[in-house]
Design a protein around this motif. Structure first.
Motif, PDB file in Angstrom:
ATOM      1  N   SER A   1      -7.934   3.243  -2.082  1.00  0.00           N
ATOM      2  CA  SER A   1      -8.441   2.307  -3.100  1.00  0.00           C
ATOM      3  C   SER A   1      -9.895   2.625  -3.416  1.00  0.00           C
ATOM      4  O   SER A   1     -10.589   1.832  -4.041  1.00  0.00           O
ATOM      5  CB  SER A   1      -8.381   0.859  -2.617  1.00  0.00           C
ATOM      6  N   ARG A   2     -10.387   3.746  -2.912  1.00  0.00           N
ATOM      7  CA  ARG A   2     -11.792   4.112  -3.077  1.00  0.00           C
ATOM      8  C   ARG A   2     -12.211   4.019  -4.539  1.00  0.00           C
ATOM      9  O   ARG A   2     -11.493   4.477  -5.427  1.00  0.00           O
ATOM     10  CB  ARG A   2     -11.995   5.542  -2.568  1.00  0.00           C
TER      11      ARG A   2
ATOM     12  N   SER B   1      -7.400   4.000  -7.857  1.00  0.00           N
ATOM     13  CA  SER B   1      -5.936   4.014  -8.008  1.00  0.00           C
ATOM     14  C   SER B   1      -5.447   2.705  -8.633  1.00  0.00           C
ATOM     15  O   SER B   1      -4.303   2.611  -9.056  1.00  0.00           O
ATOM     16  CB  SER B   1      -5.270   4.249  -6.661  1.00  0.00           C
ATOM     17  N   LEU B   2      -6.307   1.712  -8.663  1.00  0.00           N
ATOM     18  CA  LEU B   2      -5.870   0.426  -9.209  1.00  0.00           C
ATOM     19  C   LEU B   2      -6.018   0.354 -10.733  1.00  0.00           C
ATOM     20  O   LEU B   2      -5.362  -0.451 -11.386  1.00  0.00           O
ATOM     21  CB  LEU B   2      -6.673  -0.722  -8.575  1.00  0.00           C
TER      22      LEU B   2
ATOM     23  N   PHE C   1      -5.846   8.545 -10.655  1.00  0.00           N
ATOM     24  CA  PHE C   1      -5.892   8.133  -9.247  1.00  0.00           C
ATOM     25  C   PHE C   1      -4.693   7.280  -8.837  1.00  0.00           C
ATOM     26  O   PHE C   1      -4.462   7.077  -7.654  1.00  0.00           O
ATOM     27  CB  PHE C   1      -7.199   7.383  -8.946  1.00  0.00           C
ATOM     28  N   ARG C   2      -3.921   6.817  -9.831  1.00  0.00           N
ATOM     29  CA  ARG C   2      -2.783   5.959  -9.502  1.00  0.00           C
ATOM     30  C   ARG C   2      -1.833   6.677  -8.543  1.00  0.00           C
ATOM     31  O   ARG C   2      -1.556   7.850  -8.717  1.00  0.00           O
ATOM     32  CB  ARG C   2      -2.025   5.568 -10.773  1.00  0.00           C
ATOM     33  N   GLY C   3      -1.390   5.982  -7.523  1.00  0.00           N
ATOM     34  CA  GLY C   3      -0.454   6.592  -6.571  1.00  0.00           C
ATOM     35  C   GLY C   3      -1.136   7.394  -5.487  1.00  0.00           C
ATOM     36  O   GLY C   3      -0.490   7.873  -4.567  1.00  0.00           O
TER      37      GLY C   3
ATOM     38  N   TYR D   1       0.828  -1.209   0.000  1.00  0.00           N
ATOM     39  CA  TYR D   1       0.000   0.000   0.000  1.00  0.00           C
ATOM     40  C   TYR D   1       0.868   1.267   0.000  1.00  0.00           C
ATOM     41  O   TYR D   1       0.412   2.336   0.355  1.00  0.00           O
ATOM     42  CB  TYR D   1      -0.920   0.028   1.224  1.00  0.00           C
ATOM     43  N   ARG D   2       2.141   1.108  -0.357  1.00  0.00           N
ATOM     44  CA  ARG D   2       3.022   2.256  -0.269  1.00  0.00           C
ATOM     45  C   ARG D   2       2.830   3.157  -1.482  1.00  0.00           C
ATOM     46  O   ARG D   2       2.738   2.696  -2.606  1.00  0.00           O
ATOM     47  CB  ARG D   2       4.465   1.799  -0.169  1.00  0.00           C
ATOM     48  N   THR D   3       2.719   4.465  -1.251  1.00  0.00           N
ATOM     49  CA  THR D   3       2.585   5.430  -2.343  1.00  0.00           C
ATOM     50  C   THR D   3       3.517   6.595  -2.036  1.00  0.00           C
ATOM     51  O   THR D   3       4.191   6.603  -1.008  1.00  0.00           O
ATOM     52  CB  THR D   3       1.157   6.004  -2.395  1.00  0.00           C
ATOM     53  N   ASN D   4       3.515   7.587  -2.907  1.00  0.00           N
ATOM     54  CA  ASN D   4       4.346   8.763  -2.632  1.00  0.00           C
ATOM     55  C   ASN D   4       3.785   9.613  -1.518  1.00  0.00           C
ATOM     56  O   ASN D   4       4.447  10.477  -0.984  1.00  0.00           O
ATOM     57  CB  ASN D   4       4.433   9.636  -3.883  1.00  0.00           C
ATOM     58  N   TRP D   5       2.500   9.403  -1.207  1.00  0.00           N
ATOM     59  CA  TRP D   5       1.847  10.341  -0.295  1.00  0.00           C
ATOM     60  C   TRP D   5       1.648   9.832   1.119  1.00  0.00           C
ATOM     61  O   TRP D   5       1.847  10.546   2.077  1.00  0.00           O
ATOM     62  CB  TRP D   5       0.493  10.738  -0.872  1.00  0.00           C
TER      63      TRP D   5
END
Ligand code: UDP
Length: 566
Positions: free
Chosen positions: A347-348, A335-336, A341-343, A183-187
């Motif tokens: 996962s909404r 995001s998937l 939404f990617r990143g 679940y790691r993202t830039n944010w």
């Protein structure tokens, strides 16, 4: 004691000058000032002189700092995104009008000055106490504070609120969990409390809903709108030519629409270059907010072609008596599966261009259809021309609604004090009695009332315990009963007695770090409890689990607050 303030002069001075974004915010603050002031008067009466602590508040708008690149300011007059500026303008106004002591920073220099951190390179721990009770910032600002306050940020982070348009789910926020489970993202990964993130729409109950406001109408304006609606006038949503980049599909819709309606647009263009929209569109160019409102007052329909997602404009259109016609997304975007939404740390699933309009407002103000089905599109246009729709603004998007919500957060949300340990619940019947409302029994009732008076905000009286179906999230489970999932209540139901109260027979009880827990695994008869409170999450589902869901009621038109939350 905080006292409502009706003079916005000091606020305007605070906002400063030198950037188009700041001028935009100031124009908005001035334009809506009277509306804020009369809303404050109404809220003041409603609260009947209740004590309100006056807080020292720093607002650090990270995305507007030069140090973060400030890509927004130069585009304010060129069709760039304005939603964030709308929201920040409303946040600072609400804080000011509520009577708090607000300081605003849009540069690192100002940030250092306000925090008392000496300027310079590298991190510099803040030695003394934090000179603010609350800091509102965004992800950029948070990063800047980390760089410049170093480890001392950790000590003070319970005072921080992050304005985060699309939301951050607990699984993404928890650094270790996000890293281990993809679940790691830039944010994400700040290990904040989920409700320290504040969103633009109430789409993720794991976060707090901050919102913004739209213009409200008085009776005269309502009458004027009703008399002057032009039945065959459409305004297309999208101020940047890229949103119109007329693909074959869009051209087809526009042509169909043009058979019945006069089409208006507010697309930015350079004077030397003609606007990149079909010739039959009456393009006004980017309009000042006030003029856009006038255009919406005349139009019958406001049409979205899929982008931008979840912006303020549809609410403004509906508030001015337009019907909002928008595309349904099948499959839903997230995001998937979607580049935009990617990143993003969530996962909404976004079911249409504007899920809030679709789910919270709906017909007759909002029509959400499959744009690929031309018969459906055609029929929708016909329906729209036949019906008359009144202007509508949900209470939570009025100034009073926003002031009420922010007031409740400021006075009640506390992520700094250590949590008082919940008294052990040794009777599942006590839980049953209180949270399901069963036949009263005096012994159990007296036991239950000792739990119910336990200090909590929202108050425990609002808790309704439910189980989700397999594959269903707690967001959905609560919604299906007309309730809202309340993450602050998880700690009270993360106990084995709750399983028993719900009729589950636990073969085994285990504790684990998993954002779906507490949950019951049907396959193994396993009752799983959550070990880390940071992972309590309304979002998330699994086909193998029935989740335990802490739901609560909400006030009419104000989903963020339970009935007894004020
Ligand atoms: N807006 C404006 N002039 C226009 C079109 C839009 O001032 O010609 C404003 C509108 O009133 C709204 C804001 O831009 O408050 C943001 O609108 P949008 O929904 O397009 O969201 P964004 O993508 O800009 O965040």
């Amino acid at each position: 004691q905080a006292v409502f303030q009706s003079d916005i002069g000091a606020l305007l001075e605070q906002v400063g000058t030198g950037k188009e974004s700041l001028s935009f915010m100031k124009r908005r603050i001035r334009r809506l000032a009277a509306q804020w002031v009369s809303a404050a008067r109404r809220l003041d009466e409603k609260l009947r002189n209740r004590w309100r602590d006056k807080k020292k508040i720093l607002v650090h708008i990270g995305f507007l700092t030069e140090e973060s690149g400030d890509v927004f300011s130069p585009k304010v007059l060129k069709g760039g995104p304005l939603g964030e500026m709308v929201q920040w303008a409303d946040i600072v106004t609400a804080l000011h009008v509520l009577g708090h002591n607000v300081k605003i920073s849009v540069s690192l220099k100002e940030l250092h000055g306000f925090l008392g951190v000496p300027p310079g390179r590298g991190s510099c721990p803040l030695t003394g106490a934090l000179p603010f009770d609350l800091i509102y910032t965004d992800y950029h600002g948070l990063q800047q504070m980390k760089q410049h306050m170093g480890l001392s940020l950790r000590k003070h982070k319970c005072h921080i609120r992050v304005i985060d348009t699309f939301g951050t789910e607990p699984a993404y926020n928890h650094e270790e969990y996000a890293t281990l489970h993809g679940y790691r993202t830039n944010w994400g990964y700040w290990n904040l409390h989920g409700q320290q993130y504040m969103t633009m729409f109430p789409h993720t109950p794991d976060n707090s809903f901050m919102g913004f406001v739209a213009e409200e109408l008085n009776e005269t304006e309502r009458l004027y709108i009703q008399r002057n609606k032009v039945n065959n006038m459409a305004v297309v949503y999208g101020k940047d030519a890229s949103m119109w980049k007329v693909s074959k599909d869009k051209e087809k819709f526009l042509a169909v629409l043009n058979r019945y309606m006069e089409i208006h647009g507010t697309v930015y263009y350079e004077t030397q270059r003609p606007p990149e929209v079909p010739a039959f569109v009456k393009n006004h160019g980017l309009l000042p907010q006030q003029e856009l409102q006038q255009l919406l007052r005349k139009a019958k329909v406001f049409i979205g072609f899929g982008f931008p997602y979840e912006g303020p404009a549809p609410l403004e259109a509906i508030a001015n008596g337009c019907i909002f016609l928008q595309p349904k997304f099948k499959p839903a975007r997230s995001s998937l599966n979607n580049e935009f939404f990617r990143g993003k740390p969530t996962s909404r699933k976004v079911s249409s261009q504007h899920p809030y309009a679709e789910q919270y407002i709906g017909k007759p103000h909002v029509i959400t259809i499959d744009f690929n089905n031309s018969a459906e599109f055609d029929a929708a246009i016909h329906d729209i021309m036949k019906i008359n729709v009144e202007p509508f603004l949900p209470y939570e998007y009025t100034c009073e609604g926003m002031l009420e919500r922010l007031h409740a957060y400021i006075q009640n949300q506390d992520f700094c004090s250590p949590e008082v340990p919940f008294p052990p619940v040794n009777s599942s019947e006590a839980l049953l009695e209180r949270f399901f409302i069963r036949e009263p029994n005096s012994r159990i009732l007296s036991w239950a009332s000792s739990i119910i008076s336990f200090p909590s905000w929202p108050p425990l009286t609002a808790l309704r315990l439910l189980t989700s179906l397999q594959g269903q999230s707690c967001v959905e489970a609560c919604q299906s009963k007309g309730l809202t999932c309340e993450p602050a209540f998880y700690r009270f139901i993360n106990i084995k007695e709750a399983f028993k109260a719900l009729g589950f027979q636990c073969e085994v009880v285990e504790s684990e770090m998993n954002h779906l827990f507490p949950a019951f695994s049907t396959e193994h008869g396993e009752c799983s409890l959550q070990v880390d409170p940071l992972l309590f999450s309304c979002a998330g589902s699994s086909a193998k689990h029935q989740r335990l869901c802490p739901c609560r009621d909400h006030r009419d038109g104000q989903v963020a607050l339970c009935k007894e939350c004020l």
